[in-house]
Scaffold this motif. Structure first.
Motif, PDB file in Angstrom:
ATOM      1  N   GLY A  39       0.824  -1.212   0.000  1.00 23.18           N
ATOM      2  CA  GLY A  39       0.000   0.000   0.000  1.00 23.18           C
ATOM      3  C   GLY A  39       0.854   1.256   0.000  1.00 23.18           C
ATOM      4  O   GLY A  39       0.571   2.224  -0.728  1.00 23.18           O
ATOM      5  N   ILE A  40       1.909   1.252   0.818  1.00 18.51           N
ATOM      6  CA  ILE A  40       2.818   2.405   0.860  1.00 18.51           C
ATOM      7  C   ILE A  40       3.454   2.625  -0.502  1.00 18.51           C
ATOM      8  O   ILE A  40       3.470   3.752  -1.028  1.00 18.51           O
ATOM      9  N   VAL A  41       3.963   1.564  -1.109  1.00 15.91           N
ATOM     10  CA  VAL A  41       4.621   1.673  -2.414  1.00 15.91           C
ATOM     11  C   VAL A  41       3.620   2.139  -3.473  1.00 15.91           C
ATOM     12  O   VAL A  41       3.916   3.050  -4.258  1.00 15.91           O
ATOM     13  N   ALA A  42       2.442   1.562  -3.503  1.00 11.63           N
ATOM     14  CA  ALA A  42       1.438   1.930  -4.513  1.00 11.63           C
ATOM     15  C   ALA A  42       1.043   3.405  -4.386  1.00 11.63           C
ATOM     16  O   ALA A  42       0.946   4.117  -5.396  1.00 11.63           O
ATOM     17  N   ARG A  43       0.816   3.878  -3.167  1.00  5.24           N
ATOM     18  CA  ARG A  43       0.440   5.285  -2.984  1.00  5.24           C
ATOM     19  C   ARG A  43       1.566   6.213  -3.430  1.00  5.24           C
ATOM     20  O   ARG A  43       1.322   7.223  -4.097  1.00  5.24           O
ATOM     21  N   ARG A  44       2.788   5.866  -3.090  1.00  4.52           N
ATOM     22  CA  ARG A  44       3.919   6.723  -3.463  1.00  4.52           C
ATOM     23  C   ARG A  44       4.159   6.716  -4.972  1.00  4.52           C
ATOM     24  O   ARG A  44       4.515   7.732  -5.546  1.00  4.52           O
ATOM     25  N   LEU A  45       3.986   5.559  -5.610  1.00  2.09           N
ATOM     26  CA  LEU A  45       4.173   5.507  -7.063  1.00  2.09           C
ATOM     27  C   LEU A  45       3.075   6.263  -7.802  1.00  2.09           C
ATOM     28  O   LEU A  45       3.337   6.919  -8.805  1.00  2.09           O
ATOM     29  N   ALA A  46       1.861   6.165  -7.327  1.00  2.00           N
ATOM     30  CA  ALA A  46       0.738   6.795  -8.005  1.00  2.00           C
ATOM     31  C   ALA A  46       0.748   8.318  -7.860  1.00  2.00           C
ATOM     32  O   ALA A  46       0.214   9.027  -8.716  1.00  2.00           O
ATOM     33  N   ASP A  47       1.352   8.834  -6.820  1.00  2.00           N
ATOM     34  CA  ASP A  47       1.353  10.271  -6.570  1.00  2.00           C
ATOM     35  C   ASP A  47       2.110  11.012  -7.677  1.00  2.00           C
ATOM     36  O   ASP A  47       3.312  10.824  -7.847  1.00  2.00           O
ATOM     37  N   GLY A  48       1.398  11.825  -8.441  1.00  2.00           N
ATOM     38  CA  GLY A  48       2.010  12.644  -9.483  1.00  2.00           C
ATOM     39  C   GLY A  48       2.438  11.890 -10.725  1.00  2.00           C
ATOM     40  O   GLY A  48       3.356  12.323 -11.429  1.00  2.00           O
ATOM     41  N   LEU A  49       1.799  10.790 -11.016  1.00  2.00           N
ATOM     42  CA  LEU A  49       2.186   9.926 -12.133  1.00  2.00           C
ATOM     43  C   LEU A  49       2.248  10.671 -13.470  1.00  2.00           C
ATOM     44  O   LEU A  49       3.122  10.417 -14.294  1.00  2.00           O
ATOM     45  N   GLU A  50       1.345  11.621 -13.692  1.00  2.00           N
ATOM     46  CA  GLU A  50       1.285  12.335 -14.974  1.00  2.00           C
ATOM     47  C   GLU A  50       2.186  13.572 -15.013  1.00  2.00           C
ATOM     48  O   GLU A  50       2.325  14.194 -16.049  1.00  2.00           O
ATOM     49  N   ALA A  51       2.789  13.922 -13.894  1.00  2.00           N
ATOM     50  CA  ALA A  51       3.585  15.155 -13.838  1.00  2.00           C
ATOM     51  C   ALA A  51       4.921  14.981 -14.554  1.00  2.00           C
ATOM     52  O   ALA A  51       5.503  13.898 -14.552  1.00  2.00           O
ATOM     53  N   PRO A  52       5.408  16.074 -15.153  1.00  2.00           N
ATOM     54  CA  PRO A  52       6.758  16.012 -15.739  1.00  2.00           C
ATOM     55  C   PRO A  52       7.786  15.793 -14.629  1.00  2.00           C
ATOM     56  O   PRO A  52       7.612  16.280 -13.518  1.00  2.00           O
ATOM     57  N   GLY A  53       8.805  15.058 -14.911  1.00  2.00           N
ATOM     58  CA  GLY A  53       9.840  14.794 -13.913  1.00  2.00           C
ATOM     59  C   GLY A  53       9.423  13.742 -12.896  1.00  2.00           C
ATOM     60  O   GLY A  53      10.026  13.631 -11.826  1.00  2.00           O
ATOM     61  N   TRP A  54       8.424  12.979 -13.235  1.00  2.00           N
ATOM     62  CA  TRP A  54       7.900  11.962 -12.300  1.00  2.00           C
ATOM     63  C   TRP A  54       9.000  10.994 -11.864  1.00  2.00           C
ATOM     64  O   TRP A  54       9.132  10.696 -10.683  1.00  2.00           O
ATOM     65  N   ALA A  55       9.811  10.512 -12.806  1.00  2.00           N
ATOM     66  CA  ALA A  55      10.858   9.537 -12.484  1.00  2.00           C
ATOM     67  C   ALA A  55      11.875  10.127 -11.506  1.00  2.00           C
ATOM     68  O   ALA A  55      12.285   9.466 -10.543  1.00  2.00           O
ATOM     69  N   VAL A  56      12.252  11.381 -11.705  1.00  2.00           N
ATOM     70  CA  VAL A  56      13.203  12.026 -10.803  1.00  2.00           C
ATOM     71  C   VAL A  56      12.580  12.171  -9.417  1.00  2.00           C
ATOM     72  O   VAL A  56      13.222  11.900  -8.393  1.00  2.00           O
TER      73      VAL A  56
END
Length: 100
Positions: A39-56
């Motif tokens: 749950g922690i990992v999923a919430r953190r990955l989903a946060d801002g998924l569409e934003a530029p610089g998401w990977a960074v």
């Protein structure tokens, strides 16, 4: 001390049941920890998924994620430690399936 083969079998069955109960409890603890971590990992990955610089941004989240995951592990350790202290004192933890 068993005095007959039937008593030895009964004792062996009771010991086996105790170990199976312990194994079930340990499995449940790990399943709960796994679900919390996922749950922690999923919430953190989903946060801002569409934003530029998401990977960074996700790379920068690694340390907070690690701290959150360690918090789950530490909570499990505290739970196990409390249970062990209770058992040493002869106090059985409350279980809803034993009510009545």
């Amino acid at each position: 001390m068993p005095v007959s083969p039937w008593m030895a079998e009964d004792l062996a069955d009771r010991v086996r049941a105790l170990y199976e109960d312990l194994a079930d409890r340990v499995r449940a603890l790990y399943e709960d920890a796994e679900q919390r971590l996922l749950g922690i990992v999923a919430r953190r990955l989903a946060d801002g998924l569409e934003a530029p610089g998401w990977a960074v941004a996700k790379l920068q989240d690694v340390q907070p994620l690690r701290r959150a995951a360690q918090g789950v592990v530490d909570a499990r350790h505290r739970h196990v430690d409390r249970s062990a202290r209770r058992r040493r004192r002869g106090v059985q933890p409350w279980r809803p399936d034993r009510v009545g």
